[in-house]
Design an enzyme around this catalytic site. Structure first.
Site, mmCIF file in Angstrom:
data_model
loop_
_atom_site.group_PDB
_atom_site.id
_atom_site.type_symbol
_atom_site.label_atom_id
_atom_site.label_comp_id
_atom_site.label_asym_id
_atom_site.label_seq_id
_atom_site.Cartn_x
_atom_site.Cartn_y
_atom_site.Cartn_z
ATOM 1 N N LYS A 169 0.869 -1.322 -0.137
ATOM 2 C CA LYS A 169 -0.104 0.167 -0.008
ATOM 3 C C LYS A 169 0.737 1.242 -0.004
ATOM 4 O O LYS A 169 1.997 1.368 0.836
ATOM 5 C CB LYS A 169 -0.801 0.042 1.403
ATOM 6 C CG LYS A 169 -1.951 -1.198 1.291
ATOM 7 C CD LYS A 169 -3.171 -0.311 0.645
ATOM 8 C CE LYS A 169 -4.171 -1.401 0.468
ATOM 9 N NZ LYS A 169 -5.091 -1.080 -0.375
ATOM 10 N N ASP B 159 -0.733 0.015 -4.637
ATOM 11 C CA ASP B 159 -1.742 0.478 -4.415
ATOM 12 C C ASP B 159 -2.070 1.471 -3.809
ATOM 13 O O ASP B 159 -1.776 1.851 -2.589
ATOM 14 C CB ASP B 159 -2.854 -0.667 -3.610
ATOM 15 C CG ASP B 159 -4.303 -0.230 -3.943
ATOM 16 O OD1 ASP B 159 -4.522 0.873 -4.609
ATOM 17 O OD2 ASP B 159 -5.247 -0.901 -3.436
ATOM 18 N N GLU C 222 -2.269 0.281 -8.708
ATOM 19 C CA GLU C 222 -3.478 0.546 -8.776
ATOM 20 C C GLU C 222 -3.861 2.031 -8.466
ATOM 21 O O GLU C 222 -3.404 2.613 -7.435
ATOM 22 C CB GLU C 222 -4.306 -0.318 -7.644
ATOM 23 C CG GLU C 222 -4.344 -1.722 -7.668
ATOM 24 C CD GLU C 222 -4.894 -2.409 -6.592
ATOM 25 O OE1 GLU C 222 -5.678 -1.884 -6.030
ATOM 26 O OE2 GLU C 222 -4.426 -3.522 -6.194
ATOM 27 N N ASP D 90 -8.853 -0.043 -10.309
ATOM 28 C CA ASP D 90 -9.966 -0.724 -9.174
ATOM 29 C C ASP D 90 -10.993 0.153 -9.085
ATOM 30 O O ASP D 90 -12.159 -0.334 -9.367
ATOM 31 C CB ASP D 90 -8.971 -1.020 -7.950
ATOM 32 C CG ASP D 90 -9.698 -1.530 -6.722
ATOM 33 O OD1 ASP D 90 -10.741 -1.645 -6.776
ATOM 34 O OD2 ASP D 90 -9.121 -1.441 -5.748
ATOM 35 N N LYS E 14 -13.121 -7.042 -7.525
ATOM 36 C CA LYS E 14 -13.739 -7.170 -6.122
ATOM 37 C C LYS E 14 -15.022 -7.964 -6.367
ATOM 38 O O LYS E 14 -16.074 -6.971 -6.357
ATOM 39 C CB LYS E 14 -13.740 -5.937 -5.290
ATOM 40 C CG LYS E 14 -12.181 -5.631 -4.918
ATOM 41 C CD LYS E 14 -12.346 -4.522 -4.232
ATOM 42 C CE LYS E 14 -10.886 -4.309 -3.353
ATOM 43 N NZ LYS E 14 -9.987 -3.443 -4.239
HETATM 44 O O1 LIG Z 1 -6.208 -6.424 -3.201
HETATM 45 C C1 LIG Z 1 -5.485 -6.927 -2.327
HETATM 46 O O2 LIG Z 1 -4.758 -7.724 -2.425
HETATM 47 C C2 LIG Z 1 -6.246 -7.058 -1.033
HETATM 48 C C3 LIG Z 1 -7.354 -6.289 -0.623
HETATM 49 C C4 LIG Z 1 -7.157 -4.762 -0.612
HETATM 50 O O3 LIG Z 1 -6.201 -4.366 -0.867
HETATM 51 C C5 LIG Z 1 -8.219 -3.772 -0.423
HETATM 52 C C6 LIG Z 1 -9.435 -4.393 -0.084
HETATM 53 C C7 LIG Z 1 -10.687 -3.631 0.422
HETATM 54 C C8 LIG Z 1 -10.467 -2.489 0.716
HETATM 55 C C9 LIG Z 1 -9.111 -1.528 0.060
HETATM 56 O O4 LIG Z 1 -8.954 -0.836 1.556
HETATM 57 C C10 LIG Z 1 -7.994 -2.621 -0.285
HETATM 58 C C11 LIG Z 1 -7.786 -1.859 -1.742
HETATM 59 O O5 LIG Z 1 -7.768 -0.535 -1.869
HETATM 60 O O6 LIG Z 1 -7.828 -2.420 -2.876
HETATM 61 MG MG LIG Z 2 -7.182 -1.049 -4.713
#
Ligand SMILES: O=C(O)CCC(=O)C1=CC=C[C@@H](O)[C@@H]1C(=O)O
Ligand SMILES: [Mg+2]
Length: 321
Positions: A134, A162, A191, A214, A236
Site C-alpha cells: 500500500k 496500491d 493501482e 480498481d 472485487k
Molecule cells: O487487493 C488485495 O491484495 C487485498 C485487498 C485490498 O487491498 C483492499 C480491499 C478492500 C479495500 C481496500 O482497502 C483495499 C484496496 O484498496 O484494494
Molecule cells: Mg485497490
C-alpha cells in the site's frame, strides 16, 4: 424440497484497520446455506462499509426476499445489491456444482509495517515472488524509497502497489523520482495512483510505470479498454455482483488484453476460500489479492489453509432465518 438458513456474523478486526478514514472495528455480514435434494451450497453476503453502496440492513432485506422466493421454487433474478448477488450466486454455484473445488491459495502477500521484517518474509516466498504494498498513506518520498529498497534488494521480486487514488500529480512524481528506472519494470502495476484517471494515465506516461484500475470499475462511465501502460484490472466480487457478472468482467478484461486480478473486499475466511476457488477457475495463472484474513481475529465456517486463527462454526452464530 428446498430449505435455507441465514445467520448473522460479526468478526472482531485487528486494532488499527482503517478504510477510507473510517476505523473498521468489526466485519459484519451474513452466511447463507441453500439445500436441495441432499446437496448444499454456502455463501457470504458482506457489504463493505465505505465501499458498498448498500447497507447491511438493505442487504439483509434483499437476502431474505430472495431466499423466500427461492424456497417457493421460483428461480428469482439476482438482487440489485452486488454483495447480495455475489453471496447468493456463490451459494447456488456450490449447490449446483458449478464452482470447482480447486483453489489458488497463494494470494499475493500484503506488505505492511517494518521493511526489515518484510525482507525475511519476501525472501522466503515460494515460486513467483509477487507481493502487494500500500502506498499513499505516508510521504510519497518514503514510499518511493521503500519500494526501491525492496526491488533492489530482492532481484526476482515483483510488486503490485496500491495508492487508492491518494496522490496528487506532484506526489506521484515525487514517488517515481525515488524508484530507480532499472527496477521500475518489476512494479507489476500500481493501482489508481492519482485522484483522476486522466492524472493516473499522465503519471504512467511520464514514469513508464504500469497502472491498474480498481475504483474505476465502479464508475458509471467505465469500460474495459486497452490503453497504453494499463495492464490489469482489480475485480472485487463483493462490489461487483453475481458470479455471472464477475465472469463477464473477467472475459471483458481478457478481450481487452488486460490481466484480471480477483481481490478481497475483506470477507471472512468463508468468502476468501470461495474467491481462491473463483481465481483458480476464472483467472488461472494470476495470483489473487486475498491476503486480508490476518486483519481479522477469527475465521468463519471454513478455514483458510495454514491459518492458525480460531474458526467460528455456523452453530455459534445468530440465526436470522
Ligand atoms: O487487493 C488485495 O491484495 C487485498 C485487498 C485490498 O487491498 C483492499 C480491499 C478492500 C479495500 C481496500 O482497502 C483495499 C484496496 O484498496 O484494494
Ligand atoms: Mg485497490
Amino acid at each position: 424440497m428446498r430449505s435455507a438458513q441465514i445467520w448473522r456474523y460479526s468478526l472482531p478486526m485487528e486494532a488499527g484497520v482503517v478504510l477510507r478514514n473510517q476505523r473498521l472495528k468489526s466485519r459484519d455480514g451474513m452466511v447463507v446455506r441453500l439445500c436441495e435434494e441432499g446437496r448444499e451450497g454456502w455463501g457470504e453476503v458482506a457489504p463493505l462499509p465505505g465501499f458498498s453502496l448498500e447497507s447491511l440492513a438493505e442487504a439483509e432485506r434483499q437476502t431474505l426476499d430472495w431466499v423466500d422466493d427461492w424456497l417457493a421454487e421460483n428461480n428469482p433474478d439476482w438482487p440489485s445489491a452486488p454483495s447480495v448477488a455475489f453471496g447468493l450466486s456463490c451459494a447456488q454455484a456450490e449447490l449446483t456444482g458449478e464452482l470447482p473445488l480447486a483453489a489458488e491459495y497463494r494470494a499475493a502477500p500484503l506488505c505492511t509495517g517494518d521493511p526489515d521484517e518484510l525482507f525475511a518474509m519476501l525472501q522466503a516466498l515460494p515460486g513467483d515472488k509477487i507481493a502487494k504494498v500500500k502506498v499513499g498513506l505516508y510521504e510519497a518520498v518514503r514510499d518511493g524509497m521503500v519500494v526501491n529498497l525492496l526491488l533492489e534488494a530482492i532481484g526476482d521480486l515483483r510488486l503490485r502497489l496500491d495508492a487508492n487514488r491518494g496522490w496528487t500529480p506532484l506526489k506521484a512524481r515525487q514517488f517515481a523520482k525515488y524508484v530507480n528506472p532499472e527496477v521500475r519494470s518489476r512494479i507489476a502495476f500500481i493501482e489508481e495512483p492519482c485522484q483522476t484517471r486522466e492524472q493516473s494515465r499522465e503519471f504512467a506516461r511520464e514514469s513508464g510505470i504500469a497502472i491498474a484500475w480498481d475504483e474505476s470499475l465502479r464508475e458509471a462511465d467505465f469500460t474495459f479498454e486497452a490503453e497504453p501502460h494499463l495492464v490489469a484490472v482489480v475485480i472485487k466480487p463483493t462490489l461487483t455482483g453475481s458470479l455471472e457478472r464477475v465472469r463477464q468482467q473477467v472475459a471483458q478484461a481478457r478481450a481487452a488484453g488486460l490481466e484480471a486480478v480477483i481481490s478481497s473486499s475483506i470477507e471472512s475466511s468463508l468468502g476468501l476460500t470461495q474467491m481462491a476457488r473463483i481465481a483458480a477457475w476464472l483467472t488461472p495463472g494470476t495470483l489473487p489479492g486475498l491476503d486480508t484474513l490476518s486483519l481479522m481475529e477469527a475465521q468463519l465456517v471454513r478455514p483458510w489453509p495454514g491459518s492458525s486463527l480460531p474458526v467460528i462454526a455456523h452453530s455459534a452464530l445468530e440465526r436470522v432465518r
